[in-house]
Design an enzyme around this catalytic site. Sequence first.
Site, PDB file in Angstrom:
ATOM      1  N   SER A 161       0.846  -1.193   0.000  1.00  0.00           N
ATOM      2  CA  SER A 161       0.000   0.000   0.000  1.00  0.00           C
ATOM      3  C   SER A 161       0.880   1.241   0.000  1.00  0.00           C
ATOM      4  O   SER A 161       2.116   1.157   0.016  1.00  0.00           O
ATOM      5  CB  SER A 161      -0.918   0.017   1.226  1.00  0.00           C
ATOM      6  OG  SER A 161      -0.148   0.174   2.416  1.00  0.00           O
ATOM      7  N   LYS A 162       0.235   2.409   0.003  1.00  0.00           N
ATOM      8  CA  LYS A 162       0.956   3.680  -0.084  1.00  0.00           C
ATOM      9  C   LYS A 162       1.938   3.868   1.071  1.00  0.00           C
ATOM     10  O   LYS A 162       2.969   4.519   0.913  1.00  0.00           O
ATOM     11  CB  LYS A 162      -0.050   4.833  -0.107  1.00  0.00           C
ATOM     12  CG  LYS A 162       0.516   6.128  -0.660  1.00  0.00           C
ATOM     13  CD  LYS A 162       0.868   6.006  -2.132  1.00  0.00           C
ATOM     14  CE  LYS A 162       1.467   7.278  -2.692  1.00  0.00           C
ATOM     15  NZ  LYS A 162       1.880   7.136  -4.096  1.00  0.00           N
ATOM     16  N   ARG A 163       1.629   3.253   2.218  1.00  0.00           N
ATOM     17  CA  ARG A 163       2.535   3.438   3.362  1.00  0.00           C
ATOM     18  C   ARG A 163       3.898   2.782   3.125  1.00  0.00           C
ATOM     19  O   ARG A 163       4.871   3.083   3.802  1.00  0.00           O
ATOM     20  CB  ARG A 163       1.906   2.867   4.639  1.00  0.00           C
ATOM     21  CG  ARG A 163       1.802   1.355   4.671  1.00  0.00           C
ATOM     22  CD  ARG A 163       1.268   0.857   6.014  1.00  0.00           C
ATOM     23  NE  ARG A 163       1.130  -0.579   6.036  1.00  0.00           N
ATOM     24  CZ  ARG A 163       0.076  -1.242   5.581  1.00  0.00           C
ATOM     25  NH1 ARG A 163      -0.929  -0.569   5.054  1.00  0.00           N
ATOM     26  NH2 ARG A 163       0.017  -2.563   5.633  1.00  0.00           N
ATOM     27  N   GLY A 196       5.521   3.109   0.332  1.00  0.00           N
ATOM     28  CA  GLY A 196       6.252   3.912  -0.654  1.00  0.00           C
ATOM     29  C   GLY A 196       5.498   3.982  -1.967  1.00  0.00           C
ATOM     30  O   GLY A 196       4.272   3.885  -2.015  1.00  0.00           O
TER      31      GLY A 196
END
Length: 464
Positions: free
Chosen positions: A239-241, A243
């Site tokens: 996911s976006k967390r 990177g």
Amino acid sequence: MTKPVVTRFAPSPTGYLHIGGARTALFNWLYARGRGGQFLLRIEDTDRARSTPEATEAILQGMAWLGLDHDGDVTSQFARAERHAEVAYQLLDEGKAYKCFSTPEEIADFRETAKAEGRSTLFRSPWRDRTDHTDQPFVIRIKAPLEGETIIADKVQGDVKIRNDQLDDMVLLRSDGTPVYMLAVVVDDHDMGVTHVIRGDDHLNNAARQMMIYENMGWDVPVWAHIPLIHGPDGKKLSKRHGALGAEEYQKMGHPAAGMRNYLTRLGWSHGDDEFFTDAQAQEWFDLDGIGKSPARFDNKKLENLCGQHIANSDDAALQQELVDYLAVTNQPPLTDTQITGMRDAMYCLKERAKTFPELLEKATFVLAERPIEPDEKAAKSLDPVSRGILKELTPHLQTVTWNRYSLETALNAFAEKQNTKFGKLAGPLRAALAGKTVTPSVYDMMLVLGRDETLARLEDAGA
């Protein structure tokens, strides 16, 4: 004779090309290219509310950057809605599907009651075998098998068994006459001649429902290969967390496409202990048997390491062209003709140990900068008055030396000995004078690339 291999990538144009989608496209591309088959591209744009031309363009650009060329024209799923509906009505005419007049409210009430009573909420339409049709709106549902089991023979997951009493009579055509995604996918794959469906394992359960359409239409079921999703380093779904998520972001970070292809191929697939390999090797080696069942973990350090190896092993001209493309996509000023020439001459000593294009450009400062060279803070410390004096004294010794590596090494070592020091003590001031940096290619490489006149001019500036 076996059919020629046909694979496809079928993204929904609702955003960028996700890195997981890029790997799915890559696996399909490798499997087809390695067998002389076809790799097709279909845009699944039936969700009109979320599909955008910008997202479609982002997907096409991401695939172009990765070098995943497709055969034939790009197909729009939405444009084929009439064909999808035609299949639904054929199944209806053959008694393999039926008109269902149950309203959304009736279905919702059924499920609420079933849940409250602890029964299965799987909706069984009362219209499956009825003929007393009304003039009210209806959907077309396929008749799912009521007994036995469906076996998905999957090349990655093995045989996956699903009890048929767990399958509902899936809607094929909505009450407004539009086809559902599950129908459209099957019809498109059949009409496009797709022989192998390689996709994420989040679609595994869909295969059992889609097989109902294949079998009722008398069509060949494709080879299934459902690949595990990509996880982050912490073992959770990427996911976006973790990177960057989009292919475009990795391009803008300066990763070479060949390195990205290599890393994504190796992410969840293996060929012995091989880590670094070329496209030709990947196409020759790639097979569905090498795909693991467990989710692969994305590792940025491994990605950068492979990218560094690909930069080091790239053809200089191809690498320079990709660098030009990188500058364009990141909205940086293009290289001048002089800088292009300098980069071309210096590429042999720039690409070693550079893992990304920003690192390559950092090493290339000595050919990209113009005089007078402005040393950064760290390099400036190497140009104290004593060092400037030494450089001023060195300059005449280089004016008549033959400009090749051996002669330069001989001259600089002799000068260092005359100064009662070693060449290593001269390297810092020379790097600062020639590049304005402390980390550069070798002093000799910089001098050879810059040439006698430019080298002497920079040394004179520094010694002034």
